[in-house]
Design an enzyme around this catalytic site. Sequence first.
Site, mmCIF file in Angstrom:
data_model
loop_
_atom_site.group_PDB
_atom_site.id
_atom_site.type_symbol
_atom_site.label_atom_id
_atom_site.label_comp_id
_atom_site.label_asym_id
_atom_site.label_seq_id
_atom_site.Cartn_x
_atom_site.Cartn_y
_atom_site.Cartn_z
ATOM 1 N N ARG A 117 -16.663 20.431 21.451
ATOM 2 C CA ARG A 117 -15.208 21.139 21.525
ATOM 3 C C ARG A 117 -15.890 22.399 20.555
ATOM 4 O O ARG A 117 -16.201 21.746 19.181
ATOM 5 C CB ARG A 117 -14.190 20.671 21.191
ATOM 6 C CG ARG A 117 -12.704 20.912 21.820
ATOM 7 C CD ARG A 117 -11.689 20.409 21.422
ATOM 8 N NE ARG A 117 -11.738 19.275 22.406
ATOM 9 C CZ ARG A 117 -10.780 19.752 23.536
ATOM 10 N NH1 ARG A 117 -9.612 20.290 23.029
ATOM 11 N NH2 ARG A 117 -11.160 18.892 24.870
ATOM 12 N N THR A 121 -12.066 27.516 18.814
ATOM 13 C CA THR A 121 -11.252 28.360 20.379
ATOM 14 C C THR A 121 -10.850 27.288 21.468
ATOM 15 O O THR A 121 -9.908 26.625 22.094
ATOM 16 C CB THR A 121 -12.079 29.152 20.896
ATOM 17 O OG1 THR A 121 -13.726 28.151 21.528
ATOM 18 C CG2 THR A 121 -12.528 29.724 20.600
ATOM 19 N N ASP A 213 -12.072 4.946 21.579
ATOM 20 C CA ASP A 213 -13.087 5.736 21.653
ATOM 21 C C ASP A 213 -14.154 5.181 21.908
ATOM 22 O O ASP A 213 -14.515 3.896 21.537
ATOM 23 C CB ASP A 213 -13.883 6.462 19.646
ATOM 24 C CG ASP A 213 -14.759 7.314 20.349
ATOM 25 O OD1 ASP A 213 -15.872 6.582 20.833
ATOM 26 O OD2 ASP A 213 -14.952 8.507 19.345
ATOM 27 N N ASP A 216 -17.797 5.409 19.928
ATOM 28 C CA ASP A 216 -17.904 4.289 19.577
ATOM 29 C C ASP A 216 -17.468 2.512 19.906
ATOM 30 O O ASP A 216 -18.801 2.524 18.924
ATOM 31 C CB ASP A 216 -16.875 4.344 18.159
ATOM 32 C CG ASP A 216 -17.178 5.917 18.058
ATOM 33 O OD1 ASP A 216 -17.733 6.709 17.626
ATOM 34 O OD2 ASP A 216 -15.451 5.847 16.967
HETATM 35 N N1 URA Z 1 -12.548 9.749 24.761
HETATM 36 C C1 URA Z 1 -12.252 7.907 24.119
HETATM 37 O O1 URA Z 1 -13.463 8.018 23.835
HETATM 38 N N2 URA Z 1 -11.337 7.531 24.419
HETATM 39 C C2 URA Z 1 -9.975 8.456 24.351
HETATM 40 O O2 URA Z 1 -8.920 7.841 24.599
HETATM 41 C C3 URA Z 1 -9.981 10.264 24.808
HETATM 42 C C4 URA Z 1 -11.199 9.925 24.588
#
Ligand code: URA
Length: 222
Positions: A117, A121, A213, A216
């Site tokens: 991203r 923007t 995430d 991760d």
């Molecule tokens: N990406 C992720 O890994 N977790 C989320 O909750 C949203 C996007």
Amino acid sequence: MANVNNLGLTLEQLARLTVVDHPLVQHKLSILRDEQTGTKQFRDLVRELALFEGYEATRDFELEPVQVKTPLEECTCQHLAGKKVAIVPILRAGLGMVDGILDLIPAARVGHVGMERDPKTHEPHEYYCKLPPDVEQRTCLIVDPMLATGGSATAAIQYLRDAGVRDIRLLVLVAAPEGVRAVLDFDPDVRLYTCALDRELNGSAYILPGLGDAGDRIFGTR
Ligand code: URA
């Protein structure tokens, strides 16, 4: 959790959405969400869930007759009519789903789409993309565990459309209502598969209740 009927989708959009709510899928997803689940188990579960979801997403693949000689006699059986498939993970978390689909479709090719991203923007743009040379002849299964705002997913769909791909299916494990609407509004033909429809996004675009995430947790980088 969100209810598919409360998403404000048209009937035509609802027909392009599949929630894979098999009991084994829901069981595994609950373990996946648990903050106590460690990296190895998380990775294994993402792969297993991708396999279950891949099974659903290929349900309409065509068959053709084939003659088979069993030890007792010859019979007419069915085999796949040779549909060519590409798996396209959105980097990096999508990589965690690739092997589960390859378990189902070992001859599939694998393309990669890396989106990030723009900090100013907020528009996603590609930083690395590589697709099989005959991608336009293939059914493309885009994989990414989390469908949050839909920004990366719609950018990946556009990238594949620009490459001439006609049959695109997006496979995610957890989806936010915002992402589901964004994807189904964006492309009139894409089909979307998810194991769960979660409640909402928080202010940082994380899915609630979600699982944190995904990248991760798959790669042990948190
Ligand atoms: N990406 C992720 O890994 N977790 C989320 O909750 C949203 C996007």
